[in-house]
Design a protein around this motif. Structure first.
Motif, PDB file in Angstrom:
ATOM      1  N   VAL A  61      21.923  -6.682  -5.833  1.00  0.00           N
ATOM      2  CA  VAL A  61      21.438  -7.801  -5.012  1.00  0.00           C
ATOM      3  C   VAL A  61      22.126  -9.099  -5.456  1.00  0.00           C
ATOM      4  O   VAL A  61      22.434  -9.966  -4.644  1.00  0.00           O
ATOM      5  CB  VAL A  61      19.899  -7.932  -5.110  1.00  0.00           C
ATOM      6  N   ALA A  62      22.412  -9.222  -6.762  1.00  0.00           N
ATOM      7  CA  ALA A  62      23.081 -10.418  -7.283  1.00  0.00           C
ATOM      8  C   ALA A  62      24.585 -10.381  -7.039  1.00  0.00           C
ATOM      9  O   ALA A  62      25.208 -11.415  -6.802  1.00  0.00           O
ATOM     10  CB  ALA A  62      22.793 -10.559  -8.770  1.00  0.00           C
ATOM     11  N   ALA A  63      25.187  -9.179  -7.103  1.00  0.00           N
ATOM     12  CA  ALA A  63      26.655  -9.074  -7.053  1.00  0.00           C
ATOM     13  C   ALA A  63      27.222  -9.204  -5.640  1.00  0.00           C
ATOM     14  O   ALA A  63      28.331  -9.704  -5.466  1.00  0.00           O
ATOM     15  CB  ALA A  63      27.108  -7.749  -7.657  1.00  0.00           C
ATOM     16  N   ILE A  64      26.490  -8.756  -4.633  1.00  0.00           N
ATOM     17  CA  ILE A  64      27.030  -8.784  -3.265  1.00  0.00           C
ATOM     18  C   ILE A  64      27.335 -10.218  -2.798  1.00  0.00           C
ATOM     19  O   ILE A  64      28.440 -10.468  -2.303  1.00  0.00           O
ATOM     20  CB  ILE A  64      26.094  -8.037  -2.282  1.00  0.00           C
ATOM     21  N   ARG A  68      31.726  -9.686  -5.503  1.00  0.00           N
ATOM     22  CA  ARG A  68      32.314  -8.789  -6.511  1.00  0.00           C
ATOM     23  C   ARG A  68      32.553  -7.399  -5.952  1.00  0.00           C
ATOM     24  O   ARG A  68      33.343  -6.624  -6.469  1.00  0.00           O
ATOM     25  CB  ARG A  68      31.422  -8.726  -7.751  1.00  0.00           C
ATOM     26  N   PHE A  69      31.820  -7.073  -4.871  1.00  0.00           N
ATOM     27  CA  PHE A  69      31.992  -5.775  -4.211  1.00  0.00           C
ATOM     28  C   PHE A  69      32.081  -6.002  -2.709  1.00  0.00           C
ATOM     29  O   PHE A  69      31.553  -6.980  -2.196  1.00  0.00           O
ATOM     30  CB  PHE A  69      30.817  -4.851  -4.534  1.00  0.00           C
ATOM     31  N   ASP A  70      32.741  -5.083  -2.018  1.00  0.00           N
ATOM     32  CA  ASP A  70      32.851  -5.201  -0.563  1.00  0.00           C
ATOM     33  C   ASP A  70      31.551  -4.800   0.122  1.00  0.00           C
ATOM     34  O   ASP A  70      31.247  -5.295   1.208  1.00  0.00           O
ATOM     35  CB  ASP A  70      33.994  -4.320  -0.053  1.00  0.00           C
ATOM     36  N   ARG A  82      16.834 -12.112   1.475  1.00  0.00           N
ATOM     37  CA  ARG A  82      18.157 -11.579   1.134  1.00  0.00           C
ATOM     38  C   ARG A  82      19.199 -11.967   2.180  1.00  0.00           C
ATOM     39  O   ARG A  82      20.372 -12.168   1.849  1.00  0.00           O
ATOM     40  CB  ARG A  82      18.086 -10.059   0.973  1.00  0.00           C
ATOM     41  N   GLN A  83      18.771 -12.075   3.417  1.00  0.00           N
ATOM     42  CA  GLN A  83      19.720 -12.417   4.491  1.00  0.00           C
ATOM     43  C   GLN A  83      20.284 -13.838   4.364  1.00  0.00           C
ATOM     44  O   GLN A  83      21.268 -14.170   5.021  1.00  0.00           O
ATOM     45  CB  GLN A  83      19.075 -12.230   5.860  1.00  0.00           C
ATOM     46  N   GLU A  84      19.677 -14.643   3.499  1.00  0.00           N
ATOM     47  CA  GLU A  84      20.260 -15.968   3.253  1.00  0.00           C
ATOM     48  C   GLU A  84      21.609 -15.832   2.540  1.00  0.00           C
ATOM     49  O   GLU A  84      22.486 -16.679   2.700  1.00  0.00           O
ATOM     50  CB  GLU A  84      19.302 -16.815   2.402  1.00  0.00           C
ATOM     51  N   ASN A  85      21.779 -14.765   1.751  1.00  0.00           N
ATOM     52  CA  ASN A  85      23.007 -14.584   0.964  1.00  0.00           C
ATOM     53  C   ASN A  85      23.773 -13.307   1.265  1.00  0.00           C
ATOM     54  O   ASN A  85      24.837 -13.064   0.696  1.00  0.00           O
ATOM     55  CB  ASN A  85      22.676 -14.555  -0.528  1.00  0.00           C
ATOM     56  N   ILE A  86      23.197 -12.447   2.082  1.00  0.00           N
ATOM     57  CA  ILE A  86      23.763 -11.112   2.306  1.00  0.00           C
ATOM     58  C   ILE A  86      23.752 -10.822   3.803  1.00  0.00           C
ATOM     59  O   ILE A  86      22.776 -11.140   4.483  1.00  0.00           O
ATOM     60  CB  ILE A  86      22.905 -10.047   1.559  1.00  0.00           C
ATOM     61  N   ASP A  87      24.825 -10.225   4.311  1.00  0.00           N
ATOM     62  CA  ASP A  87      24.803  -9.683   5.677  1.00  0.00           C
ATOM     63  C   ASP A  87      24.496  -8.197   5.586  1.00  0.00           C
ATOM     64  O   ASP A  87      24.957  -7.519   4.670  1.00  0.00           O
ATOM     65  CB  ASP A  87      26.163  -9.884   6.361  1.00  0.00           C
ATOM     66  N   PHE A  88      23.720  -7.700   6.534  1.00  0.00           N
ATOM     67  CA  PHE A  88      23.354  -6.285   6.528  1.00  0.00           C
ATOM     68  C   PHE A  88      23.925  -5.552   7.733  1.00  0.00           C
ATOM     69  O   PHE A  88      24.092  -6.146   8.808  1.00  0.00           O
ATOM     70  CB  PHE A  88      21.831  -6.125   6.541  1.00  0.00           C
ATOM     71  N   GLY A 191      19.320  -1.409   4.925  1.00  0.00           N
ATOM     72  CA  GLY A 191      20.629  -1.709   5.496  1.00  0.00           C
ATOM     73  C   GLY A 191      21.687  -1.695   4.402  1.00  0.00           C
ATOM     74  O   GLY A 191      21.378  -1.845   3.217  1.00  0.00           O
ATOM     75  N   ILE A 192      22.929  -1.492   4.805  1.00  0.00           N
ATOM     76  CA  ILE A 192      24.053  -1.606   3.882  1.00  0.00           C
ATOM     77  C   ILE A 192      24.350  -3.098   3.739  1.00  0.00           C
ATOM     78  O   ILE A 192      24.329  -3.834   4.724  1.00  0.00           O
ATOM     79  CB  ILE A 192      25.274  -0.837   4.422  1.00  0.00           C
ATOM     80  N   ALA A 193      24.599  -3.531   2.502  1.00  0.00           N
ATOM     81  CA  ALA A 193      24.748  -4.960   2.210  1.00  0.00           C
ATOM     82  C   ALA A 193      26.218  -5.359   2.111  1.00  0.00           C
ATOM     83  O   ALA A 193      27.052  -4.602   1.590  1.00  0.00           O
ATOM     84  CB  ALA A 193      24.037  -5.275   0.898  1.00  0.00           C
ATOM     85  N   PHE A 194      26.521  -6.562   2.606  1.00  0.00           N
ATOM     86  CA  PHE A 194      27.886  -7.121   2.556  1.00  0.00           C
ATOM     87  C   PHE A 194      27.805  -8.590   2.154  1.00  0.00           C
ATOM     88  O   PHE A 194      26.815  -9.264   2.450  1.00  0.00           O
ATOM     89  CB  PHE A 194      28.535  -7.072   3.950  1.00  0.00           C
TER      90      PHE A 194
END
Ligand code: GLN
Length: 227
Positions: A61-64, A68-70, A82-88, A191-194
């Protein structure tokens, strides 16, 4: 094997957890599970390679967001926060939170846990739920098996976690010693995180659509959740 005709096949890094049965876990040292089959099928369908890296759930959750990861796949619930910092990706699994106790406990539902100790996992939606909706003493462990262990050894009064994982421990691992009580408390979707703005989201969503259409998604679902 898919070989790109006009250049090299892309390789993307994928962060996952390795302790979240039946989505990703180690079996004889090998990483297996619903999410692992799904992400491999997506890669085949979309025509890219993946390199999977294992880490603690809260680390994903911190690395996406930091790119650091695709991608990250780890039974991760899509939440507004989470959607504030991550696209799903599009949602691929419906879950929800349930409470479980040791056989013989007086606790009948989440309404009974105020002032008691409830075990869960660090950085999870269950930890948030307990903070926001109860007055329980929250004991959050880095790995969820430790939370079940805490209940079985009576260091915690109950455990709150995602239904499919709790169900596995209740039915398979603990021989009836751990029991689910009360209703499913939330509706949650995985969901898959990006990283925000990733161009991979559309490609992955299209691959999921194709896998649903050609039956591959159904086969993977059946393999892990069918009886
Ligand atoms: N679905 C839960 C969450 O997103 C737990 C995921 C996990 O433990 N891998 O917080």
């Amino acid at each position: 094997e898919e070989a790109a005709s006009d250049g090299e096949t892309e390789t993307y890094s994928v962060a996952t957890d390795n302790n979240y049965i039946p989505f990703e876990f180690l079996e004889d040292g090998e990483l297996v599970g619903f999410d692992i089959d799904l992400i491999n099928a997506i890669a085949d369908e979309a025509g890219f390679e993946i390199e999977i890296e294992q880490m603690e759930f809260s680390g994903i959750v911190a690395a996406i967001p930091s790119e650091r990861f695709d991608m990250g796949i780890a039974g991760m619930t899509i939440t507004e926060e989470r959607q504030e910092n991550i696209d799903f990706s599009q949602p691929y699994y419906d879950a929800g939170l349930v409470l479980a106790v040791k056989d013989g406990s007086d606790i009948q539902s989440i309404d009974d846990v105020d002032g008691l100790t409830v075990a869960t996992r660090v950085g999870s939606t269950s930890e948030d739920y307990l903070n926001e909706n109860t007055e329980a003493n929250i004991e959050a462990f880095p790995e969820i098996p430790e939370a079940y262990q805490a209940v079985l050894t009576e260091r915690a009064d109950a455990v709150l976690y995602d239904l499919p994982n709790v169900q596995y421990y209740a039915e398979t691992e603990t021989g009836g010693e751990l029991q689910i009580v009360g209703d499913t408390l939330t509706g949650e979707q995985y969901g898959i995180a990006f990283p925000k703005g990733s161009e991979l989201v559309d490609e992955v969503d299209a691959a999921i659509d194709a896998l649903k259409e050609d039956g591959t998604f159904g086969d993977i679902y059946e393999k892990w959740f069918g009886d």
